[in-house]
Scaffold this motif. Sequence first.
Motif, short mmCIF file in Angstrom:
data_model
loop_
_atom_site.label_atom_id
_atom_site.label_comp_id
_atom_site.label_asym_id
_atom_site.label_seq_id
_atom_site.Cartn_x
_atom_site.Cartn_y
_atom_site.Cartn_z
N ALA A 134 44.27 141.13 -3.22
CA ALA A 134 43.03 141.88 -3.50
C ALA A 134 43.34 143.37 -3.56
CB ALA A 134 41.99 141.59 -2.44
N GLY A 135 44.46 143.77 -2.95
CA GLY A 135 44.91 145.15 -3.04
C GLY A 135 44.10 146.14 -2.25
N ASN A 136 43.47 145.66 -1.15
CA ASN A 136 42.66 146.54 -0.32
C ASN A 136 43.16 146.46 1.12
OD1 ASN A 136 40.63 147.67 1.36
ND2 ASN A 136 39.05 147.23 -0.15
N ASP A 172 43.39 144.43 6.89
CA ASP A 172 43.26 144.72 8.31
C ASP A 172 42.18 143.85 8.95
OD1 ASP A 172 45.26 146.60 8.18
OD2 ASP A 172 43.91 148.32 8.13
N ALA A 173 41.07 143.69 8.24
CA ALA A 173 39.97 142.86 8.76
C ALA A 173 40.41 141.41 8.89
CB ALA A 173 38.75 142.97 7.85
N TYR A 174 41.15 140.92 7.91
CA TYR A 174 41.59 139.52 7.93
C TYR A 174 42.63 139.29 9.02
CZ TYR A 174 42.62 134.88 6.06
OH TYR A 174 42.78 133.52 5.91
N ALA A 175 43.41 140.32 9.33
CA ALA A 175 44.42 140.19 10.37
C ALA A 175 43.80 139.83 11.72
CB ALA A 175 45.22 141.48 10.50
N GLN A 176 42.51 140.16 11.89
CA GLN A 176 41.83 139.83 13.14
C GLN A 176 41.60 138.32 13.30
OE1 GLN A 176 41.00 142.40 15.45
NE2 GLN A 176 42.35 143.47 14.01
N VAL A 177 41.64 137.59 12.20
CA VAL A 177 41.40 136.15 12.29
C VAL A 177 42.51 135.30 11.69
CG1 VAL A 177 38.89 136.43 12.31
CG2 VAL A 177 40.08 136.12 10.12
N GLY A 178 43.35 135.91 10.85
CA GLY A 178 44.35 135.13 10.12
C GLY A 178 45.32 134.39 11.02
N PHE A 179 45.91 135.10 12.00
CA PHE A 179 46.89 134.46 12.88
C PHE A 179 46.20 133.48 13.84
CE2 PHE A 179 49.47 138.42 12.06
CZ PHE A 179 50.40 137.78 11.26
N HIS A 238 46.41 131.28 1.91
CA HIS A 238 45.18 132.05 2.10
C HIS A 238 45.49 133.55 2.25
CE1 HIS A 238 42.34 128.66 2.58
NE2 HIS A 238 43.44 128.02 2.96
N GLN A 239 46.62 133.86 2.90
CA GLN A 239 47.00 135.26 3.08
C GLN A 239 47.27 135.92 1.74
OE1 GLN A 239 47.06 136.90 6.09
NE2 GLN A 239 47.46 138.77 4.91
N ALA A 240 47.84 135.17 0.80
CA ALA A 240 48.15 135.74 -0.52
C ALA A 240 46.89 136.19 -1.24
CB ALA A 240 48.90 134.71 -1.36
N MET A 241 45.81 135.44 -1.09
CA MET A 241 44.55 135.84 -1.72
C MET A 241 44.06 137.15 -1.15
SD MET A 241 42.46 132.25 -2.29
CE MET A 241 42.39 131.77 -0.57
N ILE A 242 44.26 137.34 0.14
CA ILE A 242 43.84 138.57 0.80
C ILE A 242 44.71 139.74 0.33
CG2 ILE A 242 43.61 139.76 3.01
CD1 ILE A 242 41.55 137.55 2.65
N GLU A 243 46.03 139.56 0.37
CA GLU A 243 46.95 140.64 0.03
C GLU A 243 46.80 141.10 -1.42
OE1 GLU A 243 50.84 139.28 0.98
OE2 GLU A 243 50.51 139.30 3.15
N ALA A 278 37.70 138.41 -1.27
CA ALA A 278 39.07 138.81 -1.62
C ALA A 278 39.56 138.09 -2.87
CB ALA A 278 40.00 138.50 -0.45
N VAL A 279 39.27 136.81 -2.99
CA VAL A 279 39.80 136.08 -4.14
C VAL A 279 39.16 136.58 -5.43
CG1 VAL A 279 38.17 134.12 -4.21
CG2 VAL A 279 40.57 133.80 -4.87
N ALA A 280 37.89 136.98 -5.37
CA ALA A 280 37.24 137.54 -6.57
C ALA A 280 37.92 138.83 -6.99
CB ALA A 280 35.76 137.79 -6.28
N THR A 281 38.24 139.67 -6.01
CA THR A 281 38.90 140.94 -6.30
C THR A 281 40.33 140.71 -6.78
OG1 THR A 281 37.56 141.99 -4.58
CG2 THR A 281 39.49 143.20 -5.36
N ALA A 282 41.02 139.77 -6.15
CA ALA A 282 42.40 139.48 -6.54
C ALA A 282 42.48 138.96 -7.98
CB ALA A 282 43.02 138.47 -5.58
N ILE A 283 41.53 138.13 -8.36
CA ILE A 283 41.50 137.62 -9.74
C ILE A 283 41.25 138.75 -10.72
CG2 ILE A 283 40.13 136.23 -11.35
CD1 ILE A 283 39.77 134.18 -9.08
N ALA A 284 40.36 139.66 -10.35
CA ALA A 284 40.04 140.78 -11.25
C ALA A 284 41.19 141.77 -11.37
CB ALA A 284 38.78 141.49 -10.74
N ARG A 285 41.89 142.00 -10.28
CA ARG A 285 42.92 143.05 -10.28
C ARG A 285 44.34 142.52 -10.54
NH1 ARG A 285 41.16 146.44 -4.80
NH2 ARG A 285 39.33 147.46 -5.70
#
Length: 227
Positions: free
Chosen positions: A143-145, A150-157, A136-141, A93-100
């Motif tokens: 990424a724009g995907n 949704d996948a991260y929501a399974q472990v984030g909380f 950490h959630q910001a890096m996921i969000e 996610a962080v790689a995608t977030a940096i790119a986008r």
Amino acid sequence: MKITRPKSLTEIAVAELRMRIIDGRLQLGEALSENAIAAELGISKTPVREALLQLKLEKLVDVLPQRGTYVFRMAPGEVAKISELREILETSAVATAIARNHEALVERLSAVLEDMRAAFERDDNAAYRVLDGEFHQAMIELAGNPYLSDAYAQVGFRTQALRARLSDEEGLNRISFQDHREMLRLIKARELASLQALIRAHINQTRQMYLDLLERGAGAELGERVG
């Protein structure tokens, strides 16, 4: 002017119960009564039931047929699997977030890090842990995907809830803050390889803290399944 829709009773119940699980007011493995929760919140059982179903989707509660509803539990193997999934998702996610969304990512994380600094300096461990999760959630969000989110929501909380069970020692938060500050520096510099290595090390360190607690006989604190 856009009118903000007021939160439904179900949304209010979800937010309240989620925070109680995350901050430790509800213990891992604790039984949850729809009647008791409804009475305490001053609402009917229907939004409470709907809230518990949402929390089940977030993996924060377990619904056991003919036994009841309980705050989730964790065994050592599950801690390891969650950490493995976090590594995969966060480094990607962080790689995608940096790119986008590099500029937005830097802006968001800078603001969160400043709040983390303030919480650390005033010894507000509860606020610090929540902000840690937001970082950490910001890096996921960003990424724009939505599928990644949704996948991260399974472990984030669950991760936030486990983090709240760790020691409140000042030294642990100091190490955590240093890690996050370095993550932001690497993000600004777009040094992806070093950043991903740091994220992996950071997650593995947290995983080992959980496992150490279990090995020291603190299974009850993390809700380890027994028998």
